[in-house]
Design a protein around this motif. Structure first.
Motif, PDB file in Angstrom:
ATOM      1  N   ASP A   3      -5.878  -4.432  -1.918  1.00  0.00           N
ATOM      2  CA  ASP A   3      -4.564  -4.446  -2.551  1.00  0.00           C
ATOM      3  C   ASP A   3      -3.607  -3.577  -1.725  1.00  0.00           C
ATOM      4  OD1 ASP A   3      -2.642  -5.065  -4.361  1.00  0.00           O
ATOM      5  OD2 ASP A   3      -3.285  -3.581  -5.862  1.00  0.00           O
ATOM      6  N   GLY A   5       0.077  -3.436  -0.104  1.00  0.00           N
ATOM      7  CA  GLY A   5       1.416  -3.996  -0.171  1.00  0.00           C
ATOM      8  C   GLY A   5       2.179  -3.735   1.133  1.00  0.00           C
ATOM      9  N   PHE A   6       3.437  -4.200   1.160  1.00  0.00           N
ATOM     10  CA  PHE A   6       4.263  -4.042   2.354  1.00  0.00           C
ATOM     11  C   PHE A   6       4.547  -2.576   2.645  1.00  0.00           C
ATOM     12  CE2 PHE A   6       8.445  -3.819   4.412  1.00  0.00           C
ATOM     13  CZ  PHE A   6       8.135  -4.511   5.565  1.00  0.00           C
ATOM     14  N   SER A   7       4.794  -1.783   1.627  1.00  0.00           N
ATOM     15  CA  SER A   7       5.110  -0.357   1.833  1.00  0.00           C
ATOM     16  C   SER A   7       3.917   0.369   2.454  1.00  0.00           C
ATOM     17  CB  SER A   7       5.535   0.300   0.520  1.00  0.00           C
ATOM     18  OG  SER A   7       4.483   0.221  -0.421  1.00  0.00           O
ATOM     19  N   GLU A   8       2.696   0.028   2.043  1.00  0.00           N
ATOM     20  CA  GLU A   8       1.510   0.676   2.617  1.00  0.00           C
ATOM     21  C   GLU A   8       1.317   0.265   4.070  1.00  0.00           C
ATOM     22  OE1 GLU A   8      -0.473  -1.015  -0.482  1.00  0.00           O
ATOM     23  OE2 GLU A   8      -0.425   0.733  -1.774  1.00  0.00           O
ATOM     24  N   LEU A   9       1.594  -0.986   4.400  1.00  0.00           N
ATOM     25  CA  LEU A   9       1.500  -1.433   5.784  1.00  0.00           C
ATOM     26  C   LEU A   9       2.536  -0.717   6.652  1.00  0.00           C
ATOM     27  CD1 LEU A   9       0.914  -5.294   5.506  1.00  0.00           C
ATOM     28  CD2 LEU A   9      -0.692  -3.592   6.323  1.00  0.00           C
ATOM     29  N   LEU A  10       3.704  -0.496   6.111  1.00  0.00           N
ATOM     30  CA  LEU A  10       4.742   0.220   6.848  1.00  0.00           C
ATOM     31  C   LEU A  10       4.314   1.653   7.122  1.00  0.00           C
ATOM     32  CD1 LEU A  10       7.584  -0.050   8.004  1.00  0.00           C
ATOM     33  CD2 LEU A  10       8.465   0.734   5.807  1.00  0.00           C
TER      34      LEU A  10
END
Length: 170
Positions: A3, A5-10
């Motif tokens: 799980d 999200g985009f913020s974690e990938l950033l």
């Protein structure tokens, strides 16, 4: 599965840029992409193999079911054949019994009472002439029933003319 999200990938990308630096980051990204492709290829390979194995098991199960159905059908046909043969033999035996009973009835109806077997006679009596007369009448009756000699006049079976043919002129 994961799980992320985009913020974690950033956040992961910023940390990788700081730790690896701008010169080694493209090489590390290619290396990570290579491993991701290998992992996906391995996953799809395992998935395809599992699907083939399941399809193979299903085919084996279907084949086994078809063989069982074939055996059941074959057994039913054998049982049916045995039952039919048994019924045929019963009918054949019944027909034989009926034919024998009919023969016995016909023989008893065409045998004259005088030629019927006499009750136990004393031992002193001479059965020779009676047996000769029975043999002559039986041979005459048999030839008239099987192959009539006189084509113009054939007596009916069971009549006195059939049992006692006219005597020859001397």
């Amino acid at each position: 599965m994961f799980d992320i999200g985009f913020s974690e990938l950033l956040v992961i990308a910023i940390v990788a840029l700081i730790v690896l630096g701008p010169e080694r980051l493209p090489k590390a990204a290619r290396f990570a992409g290579l491993w991701v492709r290998r992992a996906r290829a391995q996953w799809y390979s395992v998935k395809d193999e599992l699907e083939r194995e399941l399809a193979s098991e299903e085919l084996k199960r279907n084949l086994k079911d078809a063989q069982d159905a074939l055996r059941d059908t074959e057994q039913r046909i054998r049982d049916s054949t045995r039952e039919t043969e048994r019924q045929f033999e019963d009918l054949r035996q019944a027909a034989r019994d009926d034919a024998q009973a009919l023969r016995d009835d016909i023989e008893s109806s065409i045998t004259p009472p005088a030629l019927a077997k006499p009750p136990a006679a004393p031992a002193a009596a001479d059965p020779g002439p009676v047996l000769e007369e029975e043999a002559r009448l039986a041979s005459t009756t048999d030839t008239q029933v099987d192959a009539p000699q006189d084509e113009t006049h054939v007596p009916e079976t069971g009549t006195t003319a059939d049992l006692f043919p006219p005597k020859d002129a001397r």
